[in-house]
Structures are given as C-alpha cells and as structure tokens.
Write an enzyme that holds these catalytic residues in place. Structure first.
Site, PDB file in Angstrom:
ATOM      1  N   LYS A 109       0.862  -1.192   0.000  1.00 55.61           N
ATOM      2  CA  LYS A 109       0.000   0.000   0.000  1.00 55.61           C
ATOM      3  C   LYS A 109       0.893   1.236   0.000  1.00 55.61           C
ATOM      4  CE  LYS A 109      -4.367   0.868   2.444  1.00 55.61           C
ATOM      5  NZ  LYS A 109      -4.994   0.748   3.770  1.00 55.61           N
ATOM      6  N   VAL A 110       0.654   2.106  -0.963  1.00 49.89           N
ATOM      7  CA  VAL A 110       1.457   3.336  -1.065  1.00 49.89           C
ATOM      8  C   VAL A 110       0.521   4.538  -1.069  1.00 49.89           C
ATOM      9  CG1 VAL A 110       3.315   2.194  -2.366  1.00 49.89           C
ATOM     10  CG2 VAL A 110       1.484   3.364  -3.619  1.00 49.89           C
TER      11      VAL A 110
END
Ligand code: G3P
EC number: 2.2.1.2
Length: 216
Positions: A83-84
């Site tokens: 997750k960014v």
C-alpha cells in the site's frame, strides 16, 4: 463485489474468514498501532489466514525509501499487497512494483483525477476513502461513480476498493455502482446480516416449533 476486512485484529479476521465471505484484508499504520503487535509478524499471520490480498502500508515518503520497505514487506508472503500513498513518489513506486509483478494498493484517494493517476501508474487497487470524504462535506459515493465511469471509459483494470466504509448504506451504494471491492471494519460486515424481520421471523418459527413438542 469482493469483501475485505479493514482491520489488524486476528480474532476478527479468523471469525470472518470462517464465514467464507472474506476475500482479503486491508491494514494501515493506525490499525497496526491499535493492534499493539509487531507489523511484520502480524502481516505474516494475517497472510496465513486469508488467501486473498493483504494490504501492508509503507511509511517512507520518498520513492527509494518506499522501495526499500516494499522489498521487505513483499517477501513476507505471496499475497502481500503493498500500500502506497497517493503522492508522486507513491505513484512512481506503484509503477515500479507492479512492473515487477507485485500487487499495489494506492491509498488516500479523494478525487477522480487521483484515481486516474493510480490507474495510469498500473495500480492493482485504488482506495477512495468514502467515509472521510463524506465527513468533509463531499459526496463519497459520487466519487465512486466518477471513478467507475472513467475506468470503464478507458478499460482500466485497476480495481476500485471502496475504503473508509462506515455503514451498510455505503456497502449497498458501492455494489450498485459496481465497485470491485469494499473494505470495512468487521462490525460493519457482520452488521450486514442483521434485519429486524429476520430476527422476528426466527422468533416466530421457534415459538411455533416448540408447540409441536418435536426435535430434529
Ligand atoms: O484502510 C483505510 C480506511 O478504510 C480508513 O477508514 O474509518 O479510518 O476513515 P477510516
């Protein structure tokens, strides 16, 4: 529509996984902090319970730092989804990781243009936060509708992961729009089964059954 649990609580994940309704899990740094557990150990444990994608979020803000953290996280299990955040460095990291075969969830999306960027960066998932959008005087579901339209216009494969879901109406609206996934706290997912007429019906059937004096 796929159901992900937005939690880092093992007991909740196990309970939902046992229903067969759970397609994945999303975590974030706040949920990890709330669990009080070691991030990597906890992520490994969750990945062992749920076969589908388990989002684990990087905390570095620069591309090189994100890549370093992603390298560690993606080695934990095959179903880890990195997750960014929705930033230029986050999108650059998304492109590099998806080109390399990893799943990526671009999070903290609050506009359709941001979702367009995530799709162009090859994101596996984009996470528009409908609850927080509503909280700030916007219409979270209008955002989901706009993203659906744009993705369908260009046949983008990025999945719309409706996040910050607060209640059953969000789930219903997301499904009507055709969102690919929704992630919600376990209490919201479990609450979907409840209906006053279901409870009343069970009560009535059991009362009548008792009158028969039979057992099965
Ligand atoms: O996973 C991120 C998102 O779902 C957060 O939800 O309720 O903190 O806005 P919430």
């Amino acid at each position: 529509m796929k159901f992900f649990a937005d939690t880092a609580e093992i007991s909740d994940i196990k309970e939902l996984a046992a229903t067969g309704l759970l397609d994945g899990v999303t975590t974030n740094p706040s949920l990890i902090a709330k669990s009080g557990r070691d991030f990597k150990e906890l992520t490994k444990e969750i990945c062992g319970i749920v076969k589908g994608p388990v989002s684990a979020e990087v905390v570095a803000l620069d591309h090189e730092g994100m890549m370093r953290e992603a390298e560690i996280l993606r080695k934990i299990a095959d179903n880890v989804c990195i997750k960014v955040p929705m930033t230029i460095d986050g999108l650059k990291t998304c492109k590099a990781l998806t080109n390399d075969g990893s799943m990526v969830n671009v999070t903290l999306c609050f506009s359709a243009n941001q979702a367009l960027l995530a799709a162009k960066a090859g994101a596996t998932f984009v996470s528009p936060f409908v609850g927080r959008h509503d909280d700030n005087g916007f219409d979270g579901m209008e955002l989901i509708g706009d993203i659906r339209l744009i993705y369908d216009n260009y046949d983008f494969r990025t999945e719309i992961l409706v996040a910050s879901v607060r209640h059953g109406i969000h789930v219903l609206q997301a499904a009507k729009i055709g969102a690919d996934v929704m992630t919600a706290p376990p209490a919201v997912i479990k609450g979907l089964v409840k209906h006053v007429l279901t409870d009343k019906g069970i009560e009535g059937f059991l009362a009548d059954w008792a009158k028969t004096g039979q057992s099965i």
